[in-house]
Design a protein around this motif. Structure first.
Motif, PDB file in Angstrom:
ATOM      1  N   GLY A   1      -4.323   7.017   0.137  1.00  0.00           N
ATOM      2  CA  GLY A   1      -2.971   7.650  -0.180  1.00  0.00           C
ATOM      3  C   GLY A   1      -2.547   7.121  -1.755  1.00  0.00           C
TER       4      GLY A   1
ATOM      5  N   SER B   1       3.446   9.261   1.876  1.00  0.00           N
ATOM      6  CA  SER B   1       1.958   9.299   1.638  1.00  0.00           C
ATOM      7  C   SER B   1       1.370   8.117   2.009  1.00  0.00           C
ATOM      8  CB  SER B   1       1.945   9.455   0.115  1.00  0.00           C
ATOM      9  OG  SER B   1       2.493  10.432  -0.523  1.00  0.00           O
TER      10      SER B   1
ATOM     11  N   ALA C   1      -2.121  10.030  -4.101  1.00  0.00           N
ATOM     12  CA  ALA C   1      -0.954  10.904  -3.790  1.00  0.00           C
ATOM     13  C   ALA C   1       0.357  10.147  -4.295  1.00  0.00           C
ATOM     14  CB  ALA C   1      -0.540  11.188  -2.411  1.00  0.00           C
TER      15      ALA C   1
END
Length: 460
Positions: free
Chosen positions: A99, A214, A102
């Motif tokens: 993640g 995220s 992101a």
């Protein structure tokens, strides 16, 4: 006669849906209805006599000088490749974590929103720079497009935002009008600095919600937001990583602090701070060796076009609001709100719903100049805090720009996304972020102090 005003509003929305220019649609519809009203005796020509003085007030407005300066600042930063350098560096720092890419996109989007304040520019820039990288790293298509669209719309709420500059000017007039309608003479107005301060906490909450989503999505579904492979991660590591990070991160942060900090600390007005931002962006471009004659010409052309569009719409909206008032539209709106069940709560919910729906077909500039001057004086006269109302409208518009099928941010990203990315994937990807923004609106409605506390601390 009051219902002629409602008919005029419906007609202008229909004309806009046909694709005619916004400013000419507003002014043209108003003049046609005013001419018909004068011919039939339903409209008093004296209202049109007030238009020259209102036009002079527009061009003589010191607050609106911030618009071309902030536009110049954003366009110059875009040409200086600040976002590209930031995204590259943040991807190196966070990309090796699940993640992480992101989160890097969210962080860069936040800084870009604070630098440009233009939704379309942020979405297009992030789409071109980050979407190919995210797809290459194996990120889920819907999640990738959703996070890019959501962070792109942060330009509506993260100060210094052009939307908040325009809202501040409109709400200031609406607040004075509301005070006079109650027989109160109060020289205090709603400043753009008030709205900037009020937007800081909600904006940071929204960014943290995006980052948390995220992070947890990467934990629950690792295949949606995978970490970079060991080979990619190793190739990202350089001996000058710290220097590269400082070089990419510090200059835009200093510029944002110089602009926003000078406003919040009371050292400069928004217009003065915008001048500092424009000069600072030019110096950053020179430092990045991007201040060429070609780039400068492109920045000035972009600034001229956007500023001309804003002021032409403002002139058209001023004429439209005069004719709307001449047909008794404001009295009708006030009467409807006062008779609405639920009082101020019911009226606020209806206004928010109308603005949300209009966000599908109108840009924030048209809504700010046409809708807000009609409804804001009535709501403020009913006791709403102008700073709270302004931030709620800004977040509401931000949500409407994300909502399928007409959200502007979706169209911006669709225009730059690869053909392999399905439109349905973009629509699906923004749904969690729409929910988060609606949750934030609910939280701010329950705890308005999240908006009003910081302005009260700074300006009292």
């Amino acid at each position: 006669m009051e219902y002629i005003a409602i008919l005029m509003f419906v007609v202008v929305c229909f004309v806009l849906l046909l694709g005619y220019p916004v400013a000419l649609s507003l002014a043209g519809t108003a003049l046609i209805f005013a001419g018909a009203g004068i011919a039939t005796g339903y409209f008093e020509p004296a209202f049109l006599n007030a238009f020259p003085s209102r036009l002079f007030g527009v061009v003589n407005n010191q607050t609106l000088l911030a618009v071309p300066l902030f536009v110049f600042m954003g366009a110059m930063l875009e040409r200086a490749k600040i976002a590209e350098n930031l995204l590259t560096t943040m991807s190196i720092l966070f990309g090796r974590f699940p993640g992480g890419l992101a989160i890097a996109v969210t962080f860069v989007g936040m800084l870009l929103a604070a630098s440009t304040g233009i939704v379309g520019a942020t979405v297009v820039t992030m789409g071109l720079l980050s979407l190919p990288t995210m797809l290459k790293r194996g990120y889920n298509t819907s999640f990738s497009t959703g996070i890019i669209c959501a962070t792109g719309t942060l330009g509506q709420i993260i100060p210094p935002s052009i939307a908040l500059v325009l809202l501040g000017d409109v709400l200031s007039s609406a607040y004075q009008k509301a005070q006079l309608s109650m027989g109160i003479f109060n020289p205090e107005t709603v400043s753009v600095g008030d709205l900037f301060a009020g937007a800081v906490v909600p904006g940071m909450i929204l960014v943290l919600m995006y980052i948390a989503y995220s992070f947890f999505l990467a934990k629950i579904k690792p295949d949606f937001a995978p970490a970079a492979s060991a080979q990619d991660a190793q190739s990202d590591i350089t001996t000058s990583l710290l220097k590269q990070t400082l070089s990419a991160l510090v200059p835009p942060l200093l510029l944002i602090f110089a602009v926003l900090g000078s406003i919040l600390l009371g050292f400069a007005t928004p217009t003065e701070a915008a001048g500092v931002g424009a000069m600072g962006a030019t110096l950053l471009a020179a430092w990045q060796r991007q201040l060429s004659k070609i780039n400068l010409k492109a920045v000035m052309d972009s600034t001229l076009k956007i500023t001309s569009m804003v002021f032409l719409i403002l002139i058209g909206a001023s004429l439209f609001s005069l004719v709307f008032r001449g047909f008794g539209g404001e009295e009708l709106v006030q009467s409807v709100f006062e008779q609405m069940p639920g009082g101020v709560i019911g009226a606020t919910l209806i206004v928010m719903l109308v603005i949300f729906l209009l966000g599908f077909i109108l840009d924030f500039i048209e809504i700010t100049f046409v809708v807000v001057p009609i409804v804001a004086p009535v709501l403020l006269a009913m006791g709403l805090d102008p700073i709270w109302l302004g931030i709620m409208i800004a977040i509401n518009l931000q949500t409407s720009f994300l909502t399928p099928p007409f959200g502007f941010a979706l169209f911006y990203l669709r225009g730059v996304a690869p053909k392999t990315v399905a439109t349905s994937a973009i629509y699906k990807g923004v749904i969690p972020f729409i929910i988060m923004q609606l949750i934030l609106l609910g939280v701010l409605a329950i705890w308005p102090a999240l908006i009003t506390w910081l302005p009260a601390q700074i300006y009292n």
